[in-house]
Design an enzyme around this catalytic site. Structure first.
Site, PDB file in Angstrom:
ATOM      1  N   GLU A  89      24.491  17.540 117.541  1.00  0.00           N
ATOM      2  CA  GLU A  89      25.526  16.153 117.620  1.00  0.00           C
ATOM      3  C   GLU A  89      26.176  16.214 117.526  1.00  0.00           C
ATOM      4  O   GLU A  89      27.071  15.039 117.700  1.00  0.00           O
ATOM      5  CB  GLU A  89      24.783  16.033 116.191  1.00  0.00           C
ATOM      6  CG  GLU A  89      23.786  15.187 115.683  1.00  0.00           C
ATOM      7  CD  GLU A  89      23.914  14.497 114.209  1.00  0.00           C
ATOM      8  OE1 GLU A  89      24.442  14.096 113.925  1.00  0.00           O
ATOM      9  OE2 GLU A  89      22.495  14.167 113.780  1.00  0.00           O
ATOM     10  N   GLY A  90      26.796  16.970 119.782  1.00  0.00           N
ATOM     11  CA  GLY A  90      27.864  16.784 120.165  1.00  0.00           C
ATOM     12  C   GLY A  90      29.183  18.053 119.602  1.00  0.00           C
ATOM     13  O   GLY A  90      29.205  17.742 118.669  1.00  0.00           O
TER      14      GLY A  90
END
Length: 824
Positions: free
Chosen positions: A502-503
């Site tokens: 998620e990043g």
């Protein structure tokens, strides 16, 4: 000296006006009155008044007469601004426009309004949500055997999969009208956290369908036909979703994905229809191996202009049923021995009709905006909640183990070296759980917290990883020997997973937190950029002029406030009334809020577009904003829980830790700022009397450890929401339950030890010594029973697993398990 009175009067009024943020006209009037008053001081030289008055009059006329200041200041500055301001890419523009600004905007103001934070309602679960946590969620945890899942099955058991579907764990965010549970973000967060306190495999499986994926995207952008078809099936677990974004050649740079689709005609269900031919290669896709419906991000091209005039239509999203010809799905990745379902998704010349696009043709090219808007919500919950659950379990497990495990006839938690790590576990747990709580609450308040979700994702996972490292260090050999008795090893192995997904955390810290925060949260920067792009020249100059002079006043105020608050070590800052014990923390946040605003403005003004590539500076500036937000979250939690004094050591330790980290980040900005004279000036304003923040002291750390090593209200609040039921699959729950007995047995053990040293006990066998002590009247029969029970429990908790070598090679475990089942 008397002749300096006019200058000193102007300076004093300017400092006061800047500190309290008086309007420009108010400042002008106050200075004019002061200069007039100084003219009547007996014995003052008239020139000493006239020269400052003349200079002031010239400045006042220019800045207060708007047509004149637009001609002389704002107009030329606007032209220069348009030349030097970097052009935002489409990706950056969409990211900036997505989401909303909440408390983080107050922190960027340099003067946060604490009434705004206090007015936010305390987050609370509904009766239905609490019943779900106490019922189905509790039962799910009881059913799950993490050793079986991670070592034997490399998957959740069929029984657990069935239970997840039956009780709609995959439909928490789906409204009841579509057959889902319709839970709040807070309930979603608590369910994920409880699962994470037991198993990363379980929590990953639960959180992904409720985070960024088909359900979230359909709710916001899907057509009614798509919602009515898919959402009930997703809620029931009849369809299992996944979302495929990452390509081997485009991970963080998601808008550069080479996966593409071409608008064309093809055959669908025996008929020729307008659709899209897709070619893609995706990896790291959670739930992909078992997914029945695959969300896909790709770049759409329309070379024959079948749906518009543009050839490149941009990032677009689609839903693809698993049975679609050409789709390759089913193979698995194996992420660090945490076997949640994850794998690649590939497709060559996969044809789908236009109605498979999420939202239909109207949403062509809107994929990046759709993803960014939904990510700000999902990212605020999934990983922060998972980290919160892991931290709660870390407190429960390590506090109990450090009391139970003894060396040199003393609980290891009493050794100062262990105390240092144990205090860090407690302090970080307090910070992470407060941060997770605040971001979930923001979602429930209707926010799309783009910047807070990035803050929470980065810092919750980083602190969570630090916690599990300390937990492992304190447990020692107990933590590294895998087996059914081990409750630390898989959490330790899986810590890097949450840091990368998620990043990636490096990207999140160095580019997103401050990169988006500086523009989105700043009261003027984004508005100035928008004003500078207005097509009408007159309107453009008028709006830009008003914003520019408001911004100038804002910058001057923050410079003055940074200096005065630094000079007084925060004593001039406002703190809410009513709690002396936390006033110092409110004041520090206010002080460093002004420092952040000053540093951000100066960095953007002097570095301009180069700041985009100064990622180390950006990361440190982001650390300042992040720590201000985390400290606010902890104070909000403390206030909402009624300011329990027993919890204060946890709060204070975490606060001093975050303040020191913030001071370090500011020092890093100043030491590495490329324009050295500017850095020297900034240091004089921010640290006029030097850097005086300190790390949490040893005495405070000792108080934190004392709370963790025995049952009490503060410890109970900190571990609340973890799975602590003393079942066969939960050693931590059994330790947590046994802790009062362990403490009760300690005085008896001291009696036995004293008797042994004095020669009153002759036998060498430990159990025989207890019998002998009873016979000698040294301890009672009840005390003897207690000691025997606690010794048996201690042996259970400190024991580790060992295996027949034959069952350890790959495949042997499954074969052995199948043989046992066949025999049964």
């Amino acid at each position: 000296m008397l002749n300096l009175a006019p200058i000193l009067a102007v300076l004093a009024i300017t400092l006061y006006a800047a500190h309290v943020r008086q309007r420009l006209l108010t400042w002008t009037a106050l200075v004019a009155l002061a200069l007039t008053a100084t003219a009547f001081i007996p014995g003052i030289d008239r020139l000493a008044v006239l020269i400052p008055a003349g200079l002031f009059a010239a400045v006042a006329l220019v800045v207060n007469i708007k047509p004149l200041r637009r001609l002389l200041i704002s107009g030329p500055f606007l032209k220069a601004y348009q030349r030097i301001t970097p052009q935002l890419s489409e990706t950056e523009q969409v990211a900036l426009e997505a989401g909303t600004v909440g408390w983080e905007g107050e922190l960027f103001s340099g003067r946060p309004n604490w009434d705004v934070l206090a007015a936010q309602p305390a987050p609370k679960l509904s009766a239905e949500e609490q019943a779900f946590l106490d019922g189905p969620c509790e039962e799910l945890c009881r059913l799950h055997d993490d050793w079986e899942a991670t070592h034997t099955l490399a998957d959740l058991s069929p029984q657990v999969w069935d239970y997840l579907k039956k009780h709609k764990f995959f439909g928490m965010i789906i409204p009841k009208q579509y057959g889902g549970l319709g839970f709040s973000a807070l309930a979603h967060s608590y369910v994920v956290a409880k699962c994470a306190s037991l198993s990363g495999t379980l929590s990953s499986t639960v959180c992904v369908p409720n985070s960024l994926g088909p359900a979230e995207l359909l709710l916001h952008y899907g057509s009614e036909e798509q919602k009515n078809h898919y959402l009930p099936r997703l809620a029931r677990g009849e369809d299992i979703p996944c979302f495929a974004l990452t390509n081997p050649y485009a991970g963080s740079d998601a808008t550069s994905i080479p996966d593409y689709g071409t608008v064309c005609k093809g055959i669908y269900k025996g008929e020729e229809v307008l659709g899209i031919k897709l070619n893609f290669d995706k990896r790291y896709i959670t739930l992909a191996p078992i997914a029945t419906v695959i969300g896909l991000a790709f770049r759409l091209y329309d070379p024959d202009h079948l749906v518009g005039q543009e050839r490149d239509r941009g990032i677009t999203l689609a839903l693809i049923p698993r049975e679609t010809p050409g789709l390759e799905v089913g193979r698995r990745h194996f992420p660090l021995n945490v076997p949640f379902q994850n794998g690649p998704v590939r497709g060559k010349d996969v044809f789908i009709p236009m109605q498979h696009l999420i939202g239909g043709e109207a949403m062509i090219g809107q994929g990046w905006r759709m993803l960014v808007e939904c990510l700000s919500v999902g990212r605020a919950i999934s990983l922060p909640s998972s980290s919160a659950g892991g931290c709660r379990m870390g407190v429960a497990a390590t506090g109990a183990y450090a009391r139970i495990r003894k060396q040199f006839q003393m609980p290891i938690g009493r050794f100062e070296g262990v105390e240092e790590a144990l205090a860090r576990v407690g302090g970080y747990a307090y910070a992470v759980t407060a941060l997770s709580r605040m971001t979930a609450a923001a979602v429930d308040l209707g926010e799309k917290p783009a910047v807070p979700s990035a803050i929470a994702k980065y810092h919750a996972t980083e602190m969570g990883a630090a916690v599990v490292k300390d937990v492992m260090d304190i447990h020692g050999g107990k933590g590294i020997i895998l087996g059914p008795r081990n409750y630390v090893g898989r959490a330790y192995q899986s810590a890097p997973i949450s840091i990368t997904v998620e990043g990636a955390n490096i990207l999140t810290r160095s580019m997103i937190i401050f990169g988006q925060g500086a523009i989105r949260c700043h009261p003027y920067v984004l508005k100035e950029m928008q004003a500078a792009q207005l097509p009408d020249a007159k309107e453009r100059l008028q709006k830009f002029d008003g914003l520019l002079f408001s911004h100038i006043g804002f910058a001057i105020s923050n410079g003055v406030r940074s200096f005065l608050l630094g000079l007084s070590h925060s004593r001039f800052a406002r703190a809410p009334l009513g709690n002396h014990s936390t006033a110092r923390f409110y004041r520090r946040i206010t002080r460093y809020s002004a420092a952040l605003a000053l540093l951000a403005d100066t960095s953007m003004l002097t570095l301009g577009g180069k700041l985009k590539v100064k990622e180390k500076l950006s990361g440190r500036l982001g650390d300042i904003l992040s720590n201000l937000y985390i400290m606010s979250a902890m104070l909000k939690r403390y206030e909402d829980q009624g300011r329990p004094s027993i919890d204060h050591p946890f709060l204070a330790w975490a606060m001093y830790d975050r303040v020191y980290a913030m001071q370090t980040a500011i020092d890093g900005v100043l030491r590495n700022f490329p324009i050295r004279p500017v850095a020297w000036l900034l240091r004089a304003l921010v640290f006029p009397i030097g850097m005086h923040e300190k790390t949490p002291g040893d005495r405070l750390g000792h108080r934190v450890c004392t709370l963790m090593l025995s049952p009490n209200e503060a410890r109970d609040r900190l571990v609340e929401g973890a799975y602590l039921t003393p079942n066969a699959n939960n050693p931590v729950g059994r330790m947590h339950q046994a802790l009062p007995k362990v403490i009760a047995a300690e005085p008896v053990e001291r009696k036995l030890s004293k008797a042994l040293k004095s020669g009153q006990l002759k036998t060498l066998d430990a159990d025989s010594q207890v019998t002998e002590a009873v016979q000698a009247g040294l301890i009672s029969a009840l005390e003897a029973d207690l000691v025997r029970e606690v010794r048996a429990l201690t042996h259970e908790f400190i024991s580790v697993d060992d295996f027949d070598p034959a069952v350890l090679p790959a495949g042997a475990v499954q074969a052995s398990t199948q043989k046992m089942k066949s025999a049964a």
